[in-house]
Design an enzyme around this catalytic site. Structure first.
Site, PDB file in Angstrom:
ATOM      1  CB  ALA A 120      50.638 -23.200  50.753  1.00 16.24           C
ATOM      2  CG  PHE A 121      55.439 -19.921  50.796  1.00 17.14           C
ATOM      3  CD1 PHE A 121      55.634 -21.289  50.862  1.00 17.14           C
ATOM      4  CD2 PHE A 121      56.272 -19.173  49.980  1.00 17.14           C
ATOM      5  CE1 PHE A 121      56.649 -21.903  50.131  1.00 17.14           C
ATOM      6  CE2 PHE A 121      57.295 -19.773  49.248  1.00 17.14           C
ATOM      7  CZ  PHE A 121      57.475 -21.142  49.323  1.00 17.14           C
ATOM      8  CE  LYS A 122      55.719 -24.423  46.547  1.00 15.32           C
ATOM      9  NZ  LYS A 122      55.824 -24.921  47.937  1.00 15.32           N
ATOM     10  CG  ASP A 123      47.799 -19.148  47.652  1.00 14.14           C
ATOM     11  OD1 ASP A 123      47.654 -19.761  46.578  1.00 14.14           O
ATOM     12  OD2 ASP A 123      47.191 -19.451  48.707  1.00 14.14           O
ATOM     13  CG  MET A 126      50.900 -19.486  41.281  1.00 10.90           C
ATOM     14  SD  MET A 126      52.429 -19.958  40.443  1.00 10.90           S
ATOM     15  CE  MET A 126      52.788 -21.528  41.196  1.00 10.90           C
TER      16      MET A 126
END
Ligand SMILES: *Cc1c(COP(=O)(O)O)cnc(C)c1O
Length: 496
Positions: A120-123, A126
């Protein structure tokens, strides 16, 4: 290469914080006055800078772009941090691939933001924090216990970013039995001693309330060095600006007098890359991703329109189409088939409203929201598009399924349900042939149930996911009880 001209400092939207550096903002949640940290002035870039950046790899570009925001990190250190965050161990090169979808609609392109460890793009944000936070902690001889609540994507991205990192441990609360199998396995399969999975008997709001209760006890917080990496953390926003710059560079590669244009007979009439504009469609929830797009546009990246897509929880579509911001209660928040966009209020919107109104008018009008539960900015509605390029739309379950089918029919590969919301709204508002980039915020393998519903049959489960699902699970089940949570933290927290 050195494009920094002046230091960027951060102030609070509510006006009660002295100008602060990036590294301090990185470790704090809300500003002391309850507001959100914003750059006092958005750094600007020129067309020449963009062309200088064209040959850079993603990690190199990230150091340049984040460097405009993190002016208190020495440039060489920042290059080392981004090289580690976006290196081949975590993301296959080129980190963010672009995939043309002209067979779906001429001019449509998918921007692959979900090639990292949790799909997911949150990687992308993060993993940068997973380097930058331990870096600053070790310089200051500090430790941090990150406490968070997740309904899926944030928790797994945080755990994969901080696993095995020195000076940091993660306590992540998740609602028992409410996440998808893949989301759960991505978190609970981790055996690293600094990762603590806590499954709470209840729903996501119960988890979030427990976190809030702990955070409202300053003595406990400082005794156990409790921190957060939630979506209002400006460090995440800064790291997200990078892929808007990257996506524009890749979309405009070969547009100049160079190879592609000349080859197709462009010759004299070839347009300059800096006059090449794009629209970007963003599946949105807390307004974190698209706020980074707004910053990129303000910096000077040639983005024409920012197309905001919501699911049935359309607080943001309502705001951008009427100027009225009306957060819902958690009871009014629907459980949909694009769950990572199920929000009752859009935490990052405060940052944009501050820009829209200017600091003084913001401080006189924002309190209306607390007082009445609604903020009526309908007098500003025309400016949302005219001055800031925002357009918006809502996608429903039926739209989502149709978009997954349409992309699959045209290309042979499906998209995930959140990205499908972006494709739906992009197709509705796009100008045929105009370069329109849709951000792919998750991989379809992460949400197989809805993809199967759209295509009428389950897709084969990739080997890596099967291994994850079969792995031993590391999690503590607890009732929704604050004293149990305090005891768990007290027993396992890193000590300052
Ligand atoms: C978090 C998330 C979103 C929403 O992003 P915001 O920054 O909250 O607007 C959309 N899609 C997926 C898959 C997500 O994980």
């Amino acid at each position: 290469m050195q494009h920094r001209t002046q230091d960027t400092s951060y102030i609070s939207t509510r006006g009660g914080m002295a100008p602060t550096g990036f590294l301090d903002v990185l470790l704090s949640g809300l500003a002391p006055d309850g507001g959100l940290a914003v750059p006092a002035a958005v750094p600007r870039i020129t067309a020449t800078t963009l062309e200088d950046w064209r040959p850079l790899s993603y990690p190199e570009l990230a150091a340049e772009v984040i460097g405009l925001y993190a002016t208190d990190i020495p440039a060489a250190d920042l290059r080392a941090l981004t090289a580690a965050a976006y290196g081949p161990e975590r993301f296959p090169a080129p980190v963010v691939p672009l995939r043309p979808l002209d067979d779906v609609a001429e001019g449509l392109t998918l921007v692959g933001l979900s090639e990292g460890p949790t799909m997911a793009f949150k990687d992308l944000a993060m993993q940068f924090l997973g380097q930058a936070i331990p870096y600053t902690l070790s310089r200051e001889g500090r430790v941090l216990n990150i406490l968070g609540a997740t309904s899926g994507d944030t928790g797994s991205a945080a755990e994969h970013a901080f696993r095995g990192r020195d000076g940091v441990s993660v306590f992540m609360l998740s609602p028992q039995g409410r996440m998808s199998d893949v989301q759960r396995a991505q978190m609970y399969s981790l055996a690293d001693p600094n990762i603590h999975n806590i499954a709470v008997e209840g729903v996501f709001d119960d988890c979030q309330n427990l976190v809030k209760a702990i955070n409202s006890d300053p003595a406990f917080k400082s005794r156990y060095a409790i921190g957060a990496v939630n979506s209002i953390n400006f460090g995440r926003i800064a790291a997200q600006v990078v892929y808007y710059v990257w996506a524009w560079l890749r979309a405009s590669d070969g547009v100049a007098g160079g190879d592609a244009a000349a080859g197709s007979g462009g010759g004299d009439s070839a347009i300059e890359p800096s006059s090449f504009r794009v629209d970007v469609a963003v599946p949105s929830g807390n307004f974190g991703n698209i706020y980074a797009g707004h910053l990129a546009r303000t910096m000077g990246v040639p983005i024409r329109r920012l197309i905001l897509a919501t699911n049935e929880n359309n607080v943001l579509d309502e705001f951008f189409s009427t100027g009225i911001y009306r957060p819902r209660s958690s009871v009014q928040t629907l459980a949909t088939s694009s769950p990572s966009m199920d929000i009752s209020k859009a935490s990052n919107l405060e940052r944009f409203v501050w820009t829209l109104l200017g600091p003084e008018e913001f401080q006189s009008r924002w309190p209306e929201l607390e007082r009445t539960g609604v903020l009526d900015l309908s007098d500003q509605q025309a400016r949302l598009d005219e001055d800031y390029g925002f357009v918006s739309g809502t996608s429903t379950h039926a739209d989502r399924l149709a978009a997954i089918r349409r992309v699959h029919e045209a290309t042979g590969t499906p998209i995930d349900p959140h990205t499908a919301d972006g494709v739906t709204v992009a197709l509705r508002v796009m100008e045929r042939g105009f370069p329109t980039l849709v951000l792919e915020t998750a991989r379809p393998e992460k949400f197989p149930e809805t993809v199967a519903e759209a295509l009428g049959a389950p897709r084969p489960v990739p080997e890596a996911i099967r291994r994850l699902l079969d792995a031993e699970q590391h999690v503590v089940d607890v009732p929704c009880d604050e004293s149990r949570l305090r005891a768990l933290i007290a027993a396992d927290a890193l000590r300052p």
